[in-house]
Design an enzyme around this catalytic site. Structure first.
Site, mmCIF file in Angstrom:
data_model
loop_
_atom_site.group_PDB
_atom_site.id
_atom_site.type_symbol
_atom_site.label_atom_id
_atom_site.label_comp_id
_atom_site.label_asym_id
_atom_site.label_seq_id
_atom_site.Cartn_x
_atom_site.Cartn_y
_atom_site.Cartn_z
ATOM 1 N N LYS A 1 0.861 -1.190 0.000
ATOM 2 C CA LYS A 1 0.000 0.000 0.000
ATOM 3 C C LYS A 1 0.886 1.224 0.000
ATOM 4 O O LYS A 1 1.810 1.330 0.818
ATOM 5 C CB LYS A 1 -0.881 -0.014 1.270
ATOM 6 C CG LYS A 1 -1.806 1.170 1.392
ATOM 7 C CD LYS A 1 -3.148 0.918 0.714
ATOM 8 C CE LYS A 1 -3.945 2.177 0.490
ATOM 9 N NZ LYS A 1 -3.583 2.897 -0.772
ATOM 10 N N ASP B 1 -0.098 10.814 -4.601
ATOM 11 C CA ASP B 1 1.076 11.433 -3.969
ATOM 12 C C ASP B 1 1.326 12.697 -4.796
ATOM 13 O O ASP B 1 0.402 13.189 -5.461
ATOM 14 C CB ASP B 1 2.272 10.471 -3.979
ATOM 15 C CG ASP B 1 3.438 10.953 -3.111
ATOM 16 O OD1 ASP B 1 3.399 10.772 -1.889
ATOM 17 O OD2 ASP B 1 4.395 11.556 -3.658
ATOM 18 N N LYS C 1 5.293 1.677 -3.199
ATOM 19 C CA LYS C 1 5.230 3.035 -3.743
ATOM 20 C C LYS C 1 5.487 2.943 -5.234
ATOM 21 O O LYS C 1 6.162 2.016 -5.692
ATOM 22 C CB LYS C 1 6.298 3.918 -3.085
ATOM 23 C CG LYS C 1 6.036 5.396 -3.228
ATOM 24 C CD LYS C 1 5.107 5.953 -2.152
ATOM 25 C CE LYS C 1 4.712 7.377 -2.443
ATOM 26 N NZ LYS C 1 3.947 7.975 -1.337
#
Ligand code: NDP
Length: 449
Positions: free
Chosen positions: A90, A166, A126
């Site tokens: 995650k 992000d 990520k």
């Protein structure tokens, strides 16, 4: 650092010599977990550290797309699946021209610790691309996202790997990514991405969660030192998702936010930043922060001319770096301390350089470390996943209350671990130790994998 830790760090430096951000993130953790390692000889016997610093998997791929002039452009896509020990991978996706493997690996490494601190069942990953969303049309953004997902879809899933936003990836990009995933899979798997719009499976309060969570954490940290946010002067770098909602919650707590920034420079409004104007500039018009002066001519604008952002020259009680990694240097830390800063709360990931953090701690500045203080975003993403599984929605107030409880818990965990391991008040060490213990326990329980 003891011999085992030093040898692991040396090996990481050797194997990843062209990845400075990743080495920096690993070094910070290894420097603080020595007391735990000393208590557990079995970690060395099972090469636990060697395993924790090596991602389970790295996926690098070509992302070809066609721009509005009909030209084929090729970007590079990444997904680092760092650790699934606690749950599905995650972590967000970053679209920014400076994205490379080092940046994605440092973010993935930080993410496994952050996710462990939330207390929720989520592993760490990520991803992203060196694609620059600035000055691209909506159609170009959509075509890029569709191409990116056309490769990524085979590596993710709601029980496998769950990306989110992000830098450069917000609700618009998540929407295009989700649409393409759903089309390829021919199934509505709501929990495969988080940060979705509310109308098709997003969670209320997810957009606000990282910024709000940061302020909840800072509030708890100040409380532990008999301080509050009320009437404190606050400066916040960045003016994206994290910065805007940190500002909103800081204002609700009675603080006065006097400066915000973007990558070009910062605005200083001694009367207090008007957040509705910032939201219009950044969330709607997608313009430069400098245009704030058109609405508030009494404010000042300072152009950024070096790696030290001018925002840290401004006198403040509380500094909240919410833009990007290594944005608060030793020089800036010295200026903040000289101006009497009380606390620094990291909204961005690894925003302080190692020497800046060391300097702040040596000078008794309270530091809220990113892994803990910005964990509210991913925690609320996990709440979004659980709502998707339940086919059910919580109200805004319900999600915010859960977020607040999680942040209070995270602060408490950092405080207790700092005390237990002889570094009272050092929440950087407290966060690393607490997260590391949880990950190490999981790894020991699951054998050599
Ligand atoms: P956004 O893209 O919404 O905003 C990023 C902000 O930071 C913009 O104001 C941007 O300015 C500025 N910025 C980006 N890169 C640089 C740079 N190289 N130098 C100076 N300023 C820069 O991103 P987010 O708000 O989502 O993310 C900000 C930080 O918070 C990142 O470190 C991210 O990893 C972290 N984070 C985000 C979470 C989330 O839920 N979104 C969760 C946890 C952490 P400009 O527009 O000029 O580029």
């Amino acid at each position: 650092m003891n011999e085992y830790l030093s040898s692991v760090l040396e090996e990481v430096e050797k194997k990843n010599s062209n990845e400075p951000e990743f080495i920096q993130a690993v070094r910070e953790v290894l420097q603080t977990v020595e007391p735990v390692i000393d208590k557990h000889p079995e970690f060395k016997q099972t090469s636990l550290l060697e395993r924790i610093v090596e991602p389970e998997r790295i996926i690098v791929f070509r992302v070809p797309w066609i721009n509005d002039n009909g030209k084929v452009v090729v970007n590079r896509g990444y997904r680092v699946q760092f650790s699934s020990v606690i749950g599905p991978y995650k972590g967000g996706l970053r679209f920014h021209p400076n994205v490379n493997q080092s940046i994605i690996k440092f973010l993935g490494f930080e993410q496994i610790f952050k996710n462990a601190l939330t207390g929720l069942p989520i592993g760490g990953g990520k991803g992203g691309s060196d694609f620059d969303p600035k000055r691209k049309s909506d159609n170009e953004i959509m075509r890029f996202c569709q191409s990116y997902m056309t490769e990524l879809y085979r590596h993710i899933g709601q029980d496998v790997d769950v990306p989110a936003g992000d830098i450069g990836v917000g609700a618009r990009e998540i929407g295009y990514l989700f649409g393409q995933y759903k089309r390829i899979r021919n199934a509505y798997e709501g929990g495969v991405l988080t940060g979705k719009a509310i109308c098709y499976g997003g969670s209320l309060a997810r957009k606000e969660a990282t910024g709000y969570g940061l302020i909840f954490y800072v509030r708890e940290m100040l409380k532990a030192h008999n301080e509050t946010l009320k009437d404190k002067t606050v400066t916040i770098s960045g003016s994206g998702n994290v910065a805007i909602y940190a500002c909103e919650k800081a204002l609700e707590n009675g603080a006065k936010v006097v400066a915000m920034s973007d990558s070009n420079g910062c605005i200083y409004d001694p009367n207090g930043i008007k957040l509705d104007i910032i939201k219009e500039i950044k969330e709607i018009k997608r313009e430069r922060i400098k245009t704030y002066l058109q609405s508030c001519p009494n404010a000042q604008y300072f152009e950024r001319t070096s790696e030290d952002s001018p925002i840290w020259d401004i006198k403040t009680d509380i500094a909240l770096p919410c833009a990007t990694q290594n944005e608060l240097t030793l020089n800036s830390a010295k200026k903040l301390v000289a101006n009497g800063v009380l606390a620094v709360g990291e909204g961005a990931n690894m925003p302080c350089t190692q020497s800046a953090t060391d300097f702040l701690l040596e000078n008794k500045v309270l530091v809220a470390p990113a892994k803990a203080a910005n964990a509210g975003g991913v925690a609320t993403s996990a709440i979004e996943m659980s709502q998707n599984s339940m086919r059910f929605y919580y109200t805004f107030e319900e999600v915010e209350a859960k977020l607040e409880r999680i942040m209070i818990n995270i602060f408490d965990t950092c405080r207790k671990n700092a005390e237990e391991y002889g570094c009272t008040g050092n929440y950087v060490a407290g966060a690393n130790i607490a997260a590391f213990k949880k990950l190490a326990d999981g790894m020991m329980a699951q054998g050599i994998v």
